[in-house]
Design an enzyme around this catalytic site. Structure first.
Site, PDB file in Angstrom:
ATOM      1  N   HIS A   1      43.250  48.535  46.511  1.00 45.05           N
ATOM      2  CA  HIS A   1      44.368  48.964  46.976  1.00 45.05           C
ATOM      3  C   HIS A   1      44.123  50.073  48.377  1.00 45.05           C
ATOM      4  O   HIS A   1      44.826  51.087  48.340  1.00 45.05           O
ATOM      5  CB  HIS A   1      45.419  49.224  46.190  1.00 45.05           C
TER       6      HIS A   1
HETATM    7  C1  LIG Z   1      39.645  41.499  45.549  1.00 44.47           C
HETATM    8  C2  LIG Z   1      41.011  41.931  45.913  1.00 44.47           C
HETATM    9  C3  LIG Z   1      41.972  41.874  45.206  1.00 44.47           C
HETATM   10  C4  LIG Z   1      43.426  42.203  45.386  1.00 44.47           C
HETATM   11  N1  LIG Z   1      44.211  41.973  44.792  1.00 44.47           N
HETATM   12  C5  LIG Z   1      45.577  42.015  45.309  1.00 44.47           C
HETATM   13  C6  LIG Z   1      46.743  41.521  44.383  1.00 44.47           C
HETATM   14  O1  LIG Z   1      46.548  40.920  43.384  1.00 44.47           O
HETATM   15  N2  LIG Z   1      48.026  41.746  44.988  1.00 44.47           N
HETATM   16  C7  LIG Z   1      48.228  42.649  45.950  1.00 44.47           C
HETATM   17  O2  LIG Z   1      49.283  42.672  46.401  1.00 44.47           O
HETATM   18  N3  LIG Z   1      47.260  43.121  46.813  1.00 44.47           N
HETATM   19  C8  LIG Z   1      46.047  42.765  46.256  1.00 44.47           C
HETATM   20  N4  LIG Z   1      45.063  43.033  46.969  1.00 44.47           N
HETATM   21  C9  LIG Z   1      44.983  43.929  48.106  1.00 44.47           C
HETATM   22  C10 LIG Z   1      45.757  43.206  49.542  1.00 44.47           C
HETATM   23  O3  LIG Z   1      45.243  41.990  49.531  1.00 44.47           O
HETATM   24  C11 LIG Z   1      45.368  44.146  50.684  1.00 44.47           C
HETATM   25  O4  LIG Z   1      46.077  45.218  50.583  1.00 44.47           O
HETATM   26  C12 LIG Z   1      46.153  43.392  52.076  1.00 44.47           C
HETATM   27  O5  LIG Z   1      45.611  42.145  51.918  1.00 44.47           O
HETATM   28  C13 LIG Z   1      45.699  44.121  53.205  1.00 44.47           C
HETATM   29  O6  LIG Z   1      46.098  43.575  54.287  1.00 44.47           O
HETATM   30  P1  LIG Z   1      45.587  43.856  55.820  1.00 44.47           P
HETATM   31  O7  LIG Z   1      46.673  43.123  56.664  1.00 44.47           O
HETATM   32  O8  LIG Z   1      45.825  45.367  55.658  1.00 44.47           O
HETATM   33  O9  LIG Z   1      44.055  43.699  55.687  1.00 44.47           O
HETATM   34  P2  LIG Z   1      43.219  42.536  55.633  1.00 44.47           P
HETATM   35  O10 LIG Z   1      44.372  41.209  54.921  1.00 44.47           O
HETATM   36  O11 LIG Z   1      42.021  42.936  54.884  1.00 44.47           O
HETATM   37  O12 LIG Z   1      43.185  41.810  57.066  1.00 44.47           O
HETATM   38  C14 LIG Z   1      42.257  42.496  57.693  1.00 44.47           C
HETATM   39  C15 LIG Z   1      41.584  41.394  58.859  1.00 44.47           C
HETATM   40  O13 LIG Z   1      41.132  41.999  59.895  1.00 44.47           O
HETATM   41  C16 LIG Z   1      39.784  41.135  60.207  1.00 44.47           C
HETATM   42  N5  LIG Z   1      38.883  42.023  60.925  1.00 44.47           N
HETATM   43  C17 LIG Z   1      38.572  43.406  60.645  1.00 44.47           C
HETATM   44  N6  LIG Z   1      37.878  44.037  61.629  1.00 44.47           N
HETATM   45  C18 LIG Z   1      37.728  42.935  62.598  1.00 44.47           C
HETATM   46  C19 LIG Z   1      37.146  43.027  63.672  1.00 44.47           C
HETATM   47  N7  LIG Z   1      36.600  44.196  64.187  1.00 44.47           N
HETATM   48  N8  LIG Z   1      37.177  41.809  64.790  1.00 44.47           N
HETATM   49  C20 LIG Z   1      37.861  40.988  64.197  1.00 44.47           C
HETATM   50  N9  LIG Z   1      38.460  40.596  63.220  1.00 44.47           N
HETATM   51  C21 LIG Z   1      38.503  41.709  62.198  1.00 44.47           C
HETATM   52  C22 LIG Z   1      39.291  40.912  58.773  1.00 44.47           C
HETATM   53  O14 LIG Z   1      38.127  39.870  58.609  1.00 44.47           O
HETATM   54  C23 LIG Z   1      40.583  40.562  58.174  1.00 44.47           C
HETATM   55  O15 LIG Z   1      40.700  39.133  58.380  1.00 44.47           O
HETATM   56  C24 LIG Z   1      43.334  42.721  46.593  1.00 44.47           C
HETATM   57  C25 LIG Z   1      42.425  42.740  47.424  1.00 44.47           C
HETATM   58  C26 LIG Z   1      41.178  42.590  47.285  1.00 44.47           C
HETATM   59  C27 LIG Z   1      39.984  42.817  48.278  1.00 44.47           C
END
Ligand SMILES: Cc1cc2nc3c(=O)[nH]c(=O)nc-3n(C[C@H](O)[C@H](O)[C@H](O)COP(=O)(O)OP(=O)(O)OC[C@H]3O[C@@H](n4cnc5c(N)ncnc54)[C@H](O)[C@@H]3O)c2cc1C
Length: 545
Positions: free
Chosen positions: A472
């Protein structure tokens, strides 16, 4: 060069929601750049597939953290999704919003419109809750299906009865009026399949002609004219690929997640001048808060050996697995439809704590080294416990000017005294829960931390040796007032001092919340979409105090 109204970097939890909402206006063009591939892999969609995607480098950034003062010299693994849906395509599917006070604190930190009553309509708008929940708190017709765990297990039932025997009440909806209590988990699962942000939001949007999604498009820097963001440069095909530039007529929106959003800002010359200069990067805009303030939940996982009943450890072996595979194929239920944790319990570490500060999860299974990667062979059950609102903070900083080099991730777990105290209290509660009378018929002995570990100091030592991330990470591009000295974005999520550039993802959280982060990250994007489209914010919900 191609021009779109909006260029979104990252198709994760936040990027998927934004792509959907911004493209509702048919006259608006949206380009989404995603470094990873399409989300075609079957393990993404099969709920139990999380155990495989956890280490699958083709769809996972698979970062390593720096050893911290309280990680016993260990470098803790930090998985992150790298595919359509981002981390929502590899996460544990748990749906947990957090507490009222989390968001009221965000507002108190100087962020207008982010109090609980203000953000609740956005949580409601995005979800299709199936199951328990009052209409004041839950949405019924949004894109994101939220169901309750449908696996009824004697060990889970006994754990919940054990909690009740210790005075922890059952709570029919921890995403409702109050979080405190014990219950089966709520999940982003529909008909036995993962409901990632891509499935709920991005794929429906891709059917519109004004949405352009580019996979294998690794953004290497944001293009500026003066202080105005005008486009993005990416390498098609990743490292060594073809350089491409896209223009943003209106805005560039950074949705790269807590590790990659600050990294890309720094690579683009936005951040601490000392850091940028040390890597030979020209300073476009000095903003010392970029990458600073990283927070995460740190969890020791207490394990007991089990007798008189089968646990998941055995069910996934030999012929049992074939039975379960058949069950999933015919009914979409059973072992393969499970999440890493099944029961959630929220409670407080001491009598003076105003609202719960401990989150505990129960699983009738145990993992090697306590981390969700490989199940153990002998029967086991696990209670993970963590402090909900830690005070320790770390940072994300570029390691070099190479956009393909992993950033330096230092979370500084347990460096705040309060964090150490609450984590020890959580381990004590985990022990009491595992030893409760309803679990006695199944409880063989404590495997971790083990009976020899008794004093607070010994428990802290055990936490240091084997605690892990709960996945997280947040708070590396924090939202707050311009004169705060730490904020990166304002309460409209615009980067301070720059034009046409926003950050919308888990990194903007000013302070860690009492929850897993997927739900609130999608809420942030829901709310941001109204800001970007110039719409009046949804009316705050009237709540009894
Ligand atoms: C193993 C795991 C288990 C988890 N379990 C839970 C759960 O059960 N429940 C829950 O609520 N949360 C959970 N989480 C946390 C939750 O999924 C994340 O906090 C949330 O998805 C974050 O969203 P975000 O949009 O900030 O980033 P992300 O969903 O990580 O999206 C970022 C995106 O940007 C892309 N990206 C990054 N850099 C670049 C670049 N330079 N160029 C192009 N694309 C790029 C990445 O590839 C990715 O697709 C978990 C996370 C993980 C990894």
């Amino acid at each position: 060069m191609e021009t779109f109204d909006y260029v979104i970097i990252g198709s994760g939890s936040a990027g998927s929601v934004l792509a959907n909402r911004l493209s509702e206006d048919a006259g608006t063009t949206v380009c989404v750049l995603e470094a990873g591939p399409r989300d075609w892999h079957p393990y993404i969609h099969l709920p139990a597939g999380f155990i495989k995607t956890f280490h699958m480098k083709s769809i996972n950034w698979a970062y390593q953290q720096e050893p911290g003062p309280y990680t016993g010299g260990r470098s803790i693994y930090a998985p992150r999704g790298k595919t359509l849906g981002g981390s929502s395509s590899i996460n544990g599917h748990i749906y947990n919003r957090g507490q009222r006070q989390d968001f009221n604190t965000w507002a108190q930190m100087g962020n207008r419109g982010w109090g609980y009553a203000d953000i609740l309509p956005y949580f409601k708008r995005m979800e299709r809750r199936v199951g328990e929940g009052e209409d004041t708190f839950r949405g019924r017709d949004g894109n994101l299906t939220v169901t309750t765990m449908d696996w009824k297990d004697p060990l889970c039932e006994a754990f919940m009865e054990g909690a009740v025997s210790l005075g922890i009440p059952k709570n029919p909806d921890y995403n409702g009026a109050i979080q405190e209590g014990v219950s089966y988990c709520q999940r982003t699962i529909e008909k036995g399949l993962r409901m990632s942000a891509a499935k709920a939001f991005l794929h429906p949007a891709r059917k519109r002609p004004n949405v352009h999604v580019r996979t294998h498009a690794h953004a290497t820097n944001i293009i500026f004219e003066g202080k105005r963001a005008v486009g993005v440069r990416y390498l098609k095909g990743g490292r060594g690929g073809t350089p491409v530039e896209v223009r943003a007529g209106k805005e560039v929106i950074l949705c790269g997640g807590t590790y990659n959003s600050p990294q890309l800002l720094q690579l683009s010359g936005v951040g601490s001048p000392e850091l940028l200069k040390s890597h030979g990067i020209e300073v476009r805009h000095a903003l010392s808060g970029v990458g600073e303030g990283l927070q995460d939940h740190y969890a020791p996982r207490s394990v007991a050996r089990v007798k008189n009943i089968r646990t998941i450890n055995e069910l996934r072996q030999g012929w049992h697995l074939w039975v379960e595979a058949l069950k999933w194929a015919t009914t979409r239920r059973g072992l393969l439809s499970l999440s890493p944790t099944m029961v959630y319990c929220f409670w407080h570490s001491g009598e003076t704590t105003e609202s719960s500060d401990l989150q505990l999860t129960f699983t009738p299974a145990s993992y090697k080294e306590g981390v969700q990667g490989q199940l153990e062979d002998e029967p086991g059950m696990t209670v993970a416990s963590w402090q909900q609102r830690p005070e320790s903070r770390g940072y994300v900083r570029i390691r070099s000017a190479d956009p393909f080099a992993a950033p330096i991730i230092q979370t500084n777990y347990l460096t705040a005294e309060l964090d150490r105290r609450v984590v020890v209290a959580g381990m004590k509660l985990a022990r009491r829960l595992l030893k409760s009378a309803p679990l006695a018929p199944y409880y063989a002995y404590e495997d971790f931390p083990g009976e020899k570990v008794q004093s607070d100091e010994e428990l802290l030592g055990a936490a240091t040796e084997r605690g892990t991330t709960t996945f997280h990470p947040g708070c590396t591009c924090r939202m707050g007032p311009a004169d705060s000295g730490w904020a990166v974005v304002d309460d409209q999520l615009r980067v301070h001092g720059l034009q046409n550039l926003r950050v919308v993802d888990a990194s903007i959280m000013p302070r860690m919340i009492s929850a897993n982060l997927n739900a609130s990250t999608m809420m942030i994007a829901e709310k941001a979409s109204d800001m970007i489209r110039g719409k009046t914010p949804m009316e705050a919900v009237k709540l009894a105090s």
